[in-house]
Design a protein around this motif. Sequence first.
Motif, PDB file in Angstrom:
ATOM      1  N   GLY A 107     -27.168  30.669  52.400  1.00 16.15           N
ATOM      2  CA  GLY A 107     -27.723  30.388  51.084  1.00 16.15           C
ATOM      3  C   GLY A 107     -27.422  31.443  50.050  1.00 16.15           C
ATOM      4  O   GLY A 107     -28.107  31.504  49.014  1.00 16.15           O
ATOM      5  N   THR A 108     -26.453  32.289  50.310  1.00 13.66           N
ATOM      6  CA  THR A 108     -26.049  33.312  49.357  1.00 13.66           C
ATOM      7  C   THR A 108     -24.577  33.134  49.019  1.00 13.66           C
ATOM      8  O   THR A 108     -23.860  32.362  49.657  1.00 13.66           O
ATOM      9  CB  THR A 108     -26.286  34.727  49.918  1.00 13.66           C
ATOM     10  N   VAL A 109     -24.147  33.857  48.010  1.00 12.68           N
ATOM     11  CA  VAL A 109     -22.748  33.842  47.610  1.00 12.68           C
ATOM     12  C   VAL A 109     -22.245  35.280  47.574  1.00 12.68           C
ATOM     13  O   VAL A 109     -23.020  36.220  47.372  1.00 12.68           O
ATOM     14  CB  VAL A 109     -22.538  33.168  46.236  1.00 12.68           C
ATOM     15  N   MET A 110     -20.937  35.430  47.785  1.00  9.13           N
ATOM     16  CA  MET A 110     -20.320  36.750  47.771  1.00  9.13           C
ATOM     17  C   MET A 110     -19.348  36.821  46.599  1.00  9.13           C
ATOM     18  O   MET A 110     -18.618  35.861  46.323  1.00  9.13           O
ATOM     19  CB  MET A 110     -19.578  37.020  49.078  1.00  9.13           C
ATOM     20  N   LEU A 111     -19.327  37.946  45.921  1.00  7.44           N
ATOM     21  CA  LEU A 111     -18.398  38.158  44.824  1.00  7.44           C
ATOM     22  C   LEU A 111     -17.043  38.565  45.402  1.00  7.44           C
ATOM     23  O   LEU A 111     -16.937  39.565  46.115  1.00  7.44           O
ATOM     24  CB  LEU A 111     -18.914  39.263  43.884  1.00  7.44           C
ATOM     25  N   VAL A 112     -16.011  37.762  45.123  1.00 11.58           N
ATOM     26  CA  VAL A 112     -14.683  38.000  45.678  1.00 11.58           C
ATOM     27  C   VAL A 112     -13.653  37.948  44.551  1.00 11.58           C
ATOM     28  O   VAL A 112     -13.930  37.467  43.446  1.00 11.58           O
ATOM     29  CB  VAL A 112     -14.324  36.959  46.770  1.00 11.58           C
ATOM     30  N   ASN A 113     -12.433  38.436  44.866  1.00 12.82           N
ATOM     31  CA  ASN A 113     -11.351  38.357  43.891  1.00 12.82           C
ATOM     32  C   ASN A 113     -10.508  37.110  44.155  1.00 12.82           C
ATOM     33  O   ASN A 113     -10.862  36.265  44.971  1.00 12.82           O
ATOM     34  CB  ASN A 113     -10.511  39.634  43.912  1.00 12.82           C
ATOM     35  N   THR A 114      -9.377  36.995  43.474  1.00 15.35           N
ATOM     36  CA  THR A 114      -8.560  35.781  43.589  1.00 15.35           C
ATOM     37  C   THR A 114      -7.997  35.584  44.995  1.00 15.35           C
ATOM     38  O   THR A 114      -7.676  34.461  45.378  1.00 15.35           O
ATOM     39  CB  THR A 114      -7.398  35.832  42.592  1.00 15.35           C
ATOM     40  N   ASP A 115      -7.859  36.656  45.772  1.00 15.18           N
ATOM     41  CA  ASP A 115      -7.356  36.548  47.142  1.00 15.18           C
ATOM     42  C   ASP A 115      -8.468  36.329  48.155  1.00 15.18           C
ATOM     43  O   ASP A 115      -8.201  36.266  49.367  1.00 15.18           O
ATOM     44  CB  ASP A 115      -6.567  37.810  47.509  1.00 15.18           C
ATOM     45  N   GLY A 116      -9.712  36.265  47.690  1.00 19.63           N
ATOM     46  CA  GLY A 116     -10.839  36.041  48.596  1.00 19.63           C
ATOM     47  C   GLY A 116     -11.379  37.306  49.222  1.00 19.63           C
ATOM     48  O   GLY A 116     -12.226  37.232  50.120  1.00 19.63           O
ATOM     49  N   TYR A 117     -10.915  38.488  48.763  1.00 17.84           N
ATOM     50  CA  TYR A 117     -11.408  39.745  49.318  1.00 17.84           C
ATOM     51  C   TYR A 117     -12.708  40.155  48.609  1.00 17.84           C
ATOM     52  O   TYR A 117     -12.830  40.018  47.382  1.00 17.84           O
ATOM     53  CB  TYR A 117     -10.378  40.859  49.151  1.00 17.84           C
ATOM     54  N   PRO A 118     -13.683  40.683  49.355  1.00 18.04           N
ATOM     55  CA  PRO A 118     -14.953  41.073  48.739  1.00 18.04           C
ATOM     56  C   PRO A 118     -14.791  42.212  47.734  1.00 18.04           C
ATOM     57  O   PRO A 118     -13.988  43.125  47.915  1.00 18.04           O
ATOM     58  CB  PRO A 118     -15.804  41.522  49.945  1.00 18.04           C
ATOM     59  N   VAL A 119     -15.579  42.137  46.672  1.00 16.44           N
ATOM     60  CA  VAL A 119     -15.659  43.211  45.682  1.00 16.44           C
ATOM     61  C   VAL A 119     -16.771  44.152  46.122  1.00 16.44           C
ATOM     62  O   VAL A 119     -17.868  43.711  46.492  1.00 16.44           O
ATOM     63  CB  VAL A 119     -15.942  42.648  44.280  1.00 16.44           C
ATOM     64  N   ALA A 120     -16.518  45.454  46.091  1.00 14.80           N
ATOM     65  CA  ALA A 120     -17.482  46.436  46.595  1.00 14.80           C
ATOM     66  C   ALA A 120     -18.457  46.862  45.506  1.00 14.80           C
ATOM     67  O   ALA A 120     -18.110  46.939  44.319  1.00 14.80           O
ATOM     68  CB  ALA A 120     -16.751  47.655  47.152  1.00 14.80           C
ATOM     69  N   ASP A 121     -19.688  47.146  45.936  1.00 18.02           N
ATOM     70  CA  ASP A 121     -20.662  47.734  45.019  1.00 18.02           C
ATOM     71  C   ASP A 121     -20.570  49.257  45.084  1.00 18.02           C
ATOM     72  O   ASP A 121     -19.694  49.810  45.764  1.00 18.02           O
ATOM     73  CB  ASP A 121     -22.080  47.252  45.342  1.00 18.02           C
ATOM     74  N   ALA A 122     -21.445  49.943  44.380  1.00 14.49           N
ATOM     75  CA  ALA A 122     -21.377  51.399  44.299  1.00 14.49           C
ATOM     76  C   ALA A 122     -21.584  52.066  45.650  1.00 14.49           C
ATOM     77  O   ALA A 122     -21.219  53.235  45.827  1.00 14.49           O
ATOM     78  CB  ALA A 122     -22.405  51.915  43.297  1.00 14.49           C
ATOM     79  N   ASN A 123     -22.159  51.351  46.620  1.00 13.27           N
ATOM     80  CA  ASN A 123     -22.364  51.895  47.967  1.00 13.27           C
ATOM     81  C   ASN A 123     -21.235  51.528  48.921  1.00 13.27           C
ATOM     82  O   ASN A 123     -21.311  51.815  50.115  1.00 13.27           O
ATOM     83  CB  ASN A 123     -23.698  51.397  48.533  1.00 13.27           C
ATOM     84  N   GLY A 124     -20.203  50.850  48.400  1.00 14.89           N
ATOM     85  CA  GLY A 124     -19.069  50.477  49.236  1.00 14.89           C
ATOM     86  C   GLY A 124     -19.301  49.237  50.075  1.00 14.89           C
ATOM     87  O   GLY A 124     -18.560  48.995  51.035  1.00 14.89           O
ATOM     88  N   GLN A 125     -20.328  48.437  49.735  1.00 15.20           N
ATOM     89  CA  GLN A 125     -20.656  47.229  50.493  1.00 15.20           C
ATOM     90  C   GLN A 125     -20.303  45.983  49.683  1.00 15.20           C
ATOM     91  O   GLN A 125     -20.286  46.027  48.446  1.00 15.20           O
ATOM     92  CB  GLN A 125     -22.149  47.205  50.848  1.00 15.20           C
ATOM     93  N   PRO A 126     -20.036  44.853  50.367  1.00 15.31           N
ATOM     94  CA  PRO A 126     -19.763  43.611  49.635  1.00 15.31           C
ATOM     95  C   PRO A 126     -20.965  43.207  48.787  1.00 15.31           C
ATOM     96  O   PRO A 126     -22.119  43.421  49.167  1.00 15.31           O
ATOM     97  CB  PRO A 126     -19.493  42.594  50.744  1.00 15.31           C
TER      98      PRO A 126
END
Length: 279
Positions: A132-151
Motif C-alpha cells: 500500500g505504499t509507493v517508492m520514488l524512482v527514476n526513469t530506469d526504475g532505480y530508487p531515489v535515496a533520501d538524506a539517510n541513504g534509504q529509498p
Amino acid sequence: MLRTMITATNTMGQLQNKLDTISNNIANSGTHGYKAQQATFNELMYQQFNNDTKDPTARQSPVGIRYGSGAMLGQIQTNHKQGSLQTTDRDLDLAFTKPKQYFNILMPDGENGTKTVYTRQGDFYLSPLNNGTVMLVNTDGYPVADANGQPITLPDNVKGFAVRDGGSLEATYPNGDIIRTDLAVTEFQKPQLMEHVSGTYLGLPNNLAELGFAQAEVVTDLQGANRQQIGMQNGTLELSNVNLSKEMTDLIETQRAYQFNARAVTLADQMLGLINGIR
C-alpha cells in the motif's frame, strides 16, 4: 613502410574511440541531465635519430630526426557545465539550479546489493509496492535515496508534490496531511575524478585510495546547515549540455584525421608493392 603503417594504425584505433565518444554525445543531446564528454589526445613516444652529428650547419630546429609512433587517447573528461532548464509543470520533474550538485540513486550491484550513483536527471516517478505504499524512482526504475541513504517510500494516496528550501520534497495528501522528505544531494568537489558508469550516471572510482584521495575530498553529502546551499526546483528539467554545433565540427575533424591515416596505410602498402616488384 611497415613502421608507417604501424604508426597510422595506432592513431586510427584511438581516433575510433574519439568517434565513439562524439557519437555518444550526439545520441544523448536530448537526454535530460546528460553531461557531454570530451576526448583529448597525447603523443606516443618518439625515437631520436642523431644522424647529423657531423653537419656543421647552424640549425634552429632540434638536432637529428624525431620519428613518432602515433597518438593515443589521453583521457575522456566530463563537461560539468550546467545545461538550460526546461519548464514541464510536472510535480516530480526536479532540476538543480546550481552546478556540481547531484541526486543520489540506488543502483543494483549484483551480489553486493546496491551502490550509490549520481545523476542530474530529475524526472522521477512513483512505483507501487505490495504494502500500500509507493517508492520514488527514476526513469530506469532505480530508487531515489533520501538524506539517510534509504529509498523514499510514501503512502499511495499522495496528491501532489513540491520542493522547499534545502532540497526537501513535500508530499501533500487529500486529508491535508503533509510529509516532508529530505532528498539526498551530493556536491562534487573534484568532478574530474568521477567515473562515467552509464547514461547520465556517475560514480566514485574503485581505486580512489590508490589515487591518493579520500571520499570526503571528492564528494560532499550536503547535510544539516549545508543543505541551505542546495538549489533545486520542481516543474523543470535540466537539458543536456551537449553543443551540437561543436560536436558536428569535432566529428568532421576526426573523420578527416581518420581518412588521412587510412590513406597513409594505403600509400605505404602501395610502396611496399613497388619494392617487391623491383626485387
